[in-house]
Write a protein that holds these residues in place. Structure first.
Motif, PDB file in Angstrom:
ATOM      1  N   ARG A  40       6.459  16.686 -11.902  1.00  0.00           N
ATOM      2  CA  ARG A  40       6.884  18.022 -12.302  1.00  0.00           C
ATOM      3  C   ARG A  40       6.526  18.238 -13.775  1.00  0.00           C
ATOM      4  NH1 ARG A  40       9.356  21.255  -9.399  1.00  0.00           N
ATOM      5  NH2 ARG A  40      10.276  19.745  -7.987  1.00  0.00           N
ATOM      6  N   LYS A  41       5.966  19.402 -14.079  1.00  0.00           N
ATOM      7  CA  LYS A  41       5.552  19.716 -15.444  1.00  0.00           C
ATOM      8  C   LYS A  41       5.812  21.208 -15.670  1.00  0.00           C
ATOM      9  CE  LYS A  41       2.472  18.393 -18.852  1.00  0.00           C
ATOM     10  NZ  LYS A  41       2.249  17.165 -19.485  1.00  0.00           N
ATOM     11  N   GLY A  42       6.829  21.521 -16.412  1.00  0.00           N
ATOM     12  CA  GLY A  42       7.149  22.919 -16.713  1.00  0.00           C
ATOM     13  C   GLY A  42       7.511  23.692 -15.465  1.00  0.00           C
ATOM     14  N   THR A  43       6.747  24.757 -15.221  1.00  0.00           N
ATOM     15  CA  THR A  43       7.025  25.614 -14.061  1.00  0.00           C
ATOM     16  C   THR A  43       6.215  25.232 -12.827  1.00  0.00           C
ATOM     17  OG1 THR A  43       5.308  27.169 -14.717  1.00  0.00           O
ATOM     18  CG2 THR A  43       7.535  27.567 -15.562  1.00  0.00           C
ATOM     19  N   GLY A  44       5.561  24.103 -12.866  1.00  0.00           N
ATOM     20  CA  GLY A  44       4.741  23.707 -11.725  1.00  0.00           C
ATOM     21  C   GLY A  44       4.726  22.205 -11.547  1.00  0.00           C
ATOM     22  N   ILE A  45       3.706  21.749 -10.847  1.00  0.00           N
ATOM     23  CA  ILE A  45       3.539  20.312 -10.657  1.00  0.00           C
ATOM     24  C   ILE A  45       2.105  19.921 -11.001  1.00  0.00           C
ATOM     25  CG2 ILE A  45       5.326  19.980  -8.914  1.00  0.00           C
ATOM     26  CD1 ILE A  45       3.182  20.157  -6.773  1.00  0.00           C
ATOM     27  N   MET A  46       2.004  18.758 -11.599  1.00  0.00           N
ATOM     28  CA  MET A  46       0.696  18.197 -11.910  1.00  0.00           C
ATOM     29  C   MET A  46       0.378  17.179 -10.819  1.00  0.00           C
ATOM     30  SD  MET A  46      -0.651  16.343 -15.369  1.00  0.00           S
ATOM     31  CE  MET A  46       0.051  14.750 -15.038  1.00  0.00           C
ATOM     32  N   LEU A  47      -0.795  17.307 -10.221  1.00  0.00           N
ATOM     33  CA  LEU A  47      -1.223  16.395  -9.171  1.00  0.00           C
ATOM     34  C   LEU A  47      -2.356  15.517  -9.678  1.00  0.00           C
ATOM     35  CD1 LEU A  47      -1.377  18.919  -6.207  1.00  0.00           C
ATOM     36  CD2 LEU A  47       0.367  17.207  -6.606  1.00  0.00           C
ATOM     37  N   MET A  82      -0.598  22.871 -10.099  1.00  0.00           N
ATOM     38  CA  MET A  82      -0.144  23.918  -9.185  1.00  0.00           C
ATOM     39  C   MET A  82       1.060  24.601  -9.813  1.00  0.00           C
ATOM     40  SD  MET A  82      -0.515  22.254  -5.412  1.00  0.00           S
ATOM     41  CE  MET A  82      -0.519  23.843  -4.598  1.00  0.00           C
ATOM     42  N   GLU A  83       1.053  25.919  -9.745  1.00  0.00           N
ATOM     43  CA  GLU A  83       2.115  26.704 -10.355  1.00  0.00           C
ATOM     44  C   GLU A  83       3.099  27.173  -9.282  1.00  0.00           C
ATOM     45  OE1 GLU A  83       1.679  29.599 -14.093  1.00  0.00           O
ATOM     46  OE2 GLU A  83       0.777  30.354 -12.257  1.00  0.00           O
ATOM     47  N   TYR A 111       4.078  26.904  -3.961  1.00  0.00           N
ATOM     48  CA  TYR A 111       3.156  26.522  -5.036  1.00  0.00           C
ATOM     49  C   TYR A 111       1.768  27.042  -4.734  1.00  0.00           C
ATOM     50  CZ  TYR A 111       6.697  23.325  -6.793  1.00  0.00           C
ATOM     51  OH  TYR A 111       7.844  22.789  -7.310  1.00  0.00           O
ATOM     52  N   VAL A 112       1.068  27.464  -5.790  1.00  0.00           N
ATOM     53  CA  VAL A 112      -0.323  27.919  -5.667  1.00  0.00           C
ATOM     54  C   VAL A 112      -1.175  27.174  -6.686  1.00  0.00           C
ATOM     55  CG1 VAL A 112       0.205  30.203  -4.761  1.00  0.00           C
ATOM     56  CG2 VAL A 112       0.059  29.869  -7.217  1.00  0.00           C
ATOM     57  N   TRP A 113      -2.412  26.959  -6.333  1.00  0.00           N
ATOM     58  CA  TRP A 113      -3.350  26.243  -7.198  1.00  0.00           C
ATOM     59  C   TRP A 113      -3.628  27.053  -8.442  1.00  0.00           C
ATOM     60  CZ3 TRP A 113      -5.294  21.653  -7.924  1.00  0.00           C
ATOM     61  CH2 TRP A 113      -6.462  21.502  -8.663  1.00  0.00           C
ATOM     62  N   LYS A 114      -3.625  26.379  -9.605  1.00  0.00           N
ATOM     63  CA  LYS A 114      -3.921  27.065 -10.855  1.00  0.00           C
ATOM     64  C   LYS A 114      -5.242  26.592 -11.448  1.00  0.00           C
ATOM     65  CE  LYS A 114      -2.248  28.553 -15.244  1.00  0.00           C
ATOM     66  NZ  LYS A 114      -1.146  28.731 -16.120  1.00  0.00           N
ATOM     67  N   CYS A 115      -5.373  25.256 -11.705  1.00  0.00           N
ATOM     68  CA  CYS A 115      -6.596  24.805 -12.358  1.00  0.00           C
ATOM     69  C   CYS A 115      -6.785  23.288 -12.209  1.00  0.00           C
ATOM     70  CB  CYS A 115      -6.575  25.158 -13.845  1.00  0.00           C
ATOM     71  SG  CYS A 115      -5.245  24.359 -14.755  1.00  0.00           S
ATOM     72  N   TRP A 116      -8.032  22.873 -12.474  1.00  0.00           N
ATOM     73  CA  TRP A 116      -8.345  21.442 -12.597  1.00  0.00           C
ATOM     74  C   TRP A 116      -7.979  21.002 -14.013  1.00  0.00           C
ATOM     75  CZ3 TRP A 116      -9.825  18.523  -8.589  1.00  0.00           C
ATOM     76  CH2 TRP A 116     -10.383  19.146  -7.480  1.00  0.00           C
TER      77      TRP A 116
END
Length: 143
Positions: A101-108, A129-130, A136-141
């Motif tokens: 978990r990182k802020g408002t999303g998750i880091m994968l 992912m935000e 959750y939706v994909w945000k960026c690499w």
């Protein structure tokens, strides 16, 4: 005149041997460079394939999270890293997706590892992912 010719016979043989020795050294050097180049190419191909495996497994995990096939809310707790999925593909590559978990999303982070006798080669792919209202939706690499 005959005396000069007899003395030069040894010089030409010595000169020919030096040329032959230099030619053998150059050929050995070229063979070494060719073999080393082949090893470098195989190592690079292996690294690229591992990176593609990691990115593909991360894409699969993202798709599972977005469609709801993988429940991340029940698995991720706090800021600890949690293993979401593991798999071994047909080539014997160990694949693993870790979430945090990182802020408002998750880091994968997806890890592709090829164990061998004395070393383990691995590559990673990371993304973010935000959290939205529906999930959750994909945000960026991440690099």
């Amino acid at each position: 005149m005959g005396k000069i010719m007899r003395e030069e016979d040894g010089f030409f043989s010595f000169f020919a041997m030096c040329i032959l020795f230099a030619s053998v050294l150059m050929a050995a050097g070229l063979l070494y460079i060719a073999r080393r180049g082949g090893e470098d190419v195989r190592h690079y191909e292996q690294e690229v394939q591992l990176r593609f495996d990691a990115e593909g497994f991360l894409d699969k995990a993202v798709a599972d999270i977005e469609t709801g096939k993988m429940d991340v809310e029940g698995k991720i707790s706090g800021t600890k890293e949690t293993v979401l999925d593991t798999e071994e593909n047909e080539r014997g590559i160990h694949l693993k997706v870790v979430a945090k978990r990182k802020g408002t999303g998750i880091m994968l982070m997806s890890i592709a590892e090829k164990p061998s006798d004395n070393t383990a080669l691995f590559k990673t792919a990371q993304g973010f992912m935000e959290q939205k209202e529906a999930g959750y939706v994909w945000k960026c690499w991440l690099h």
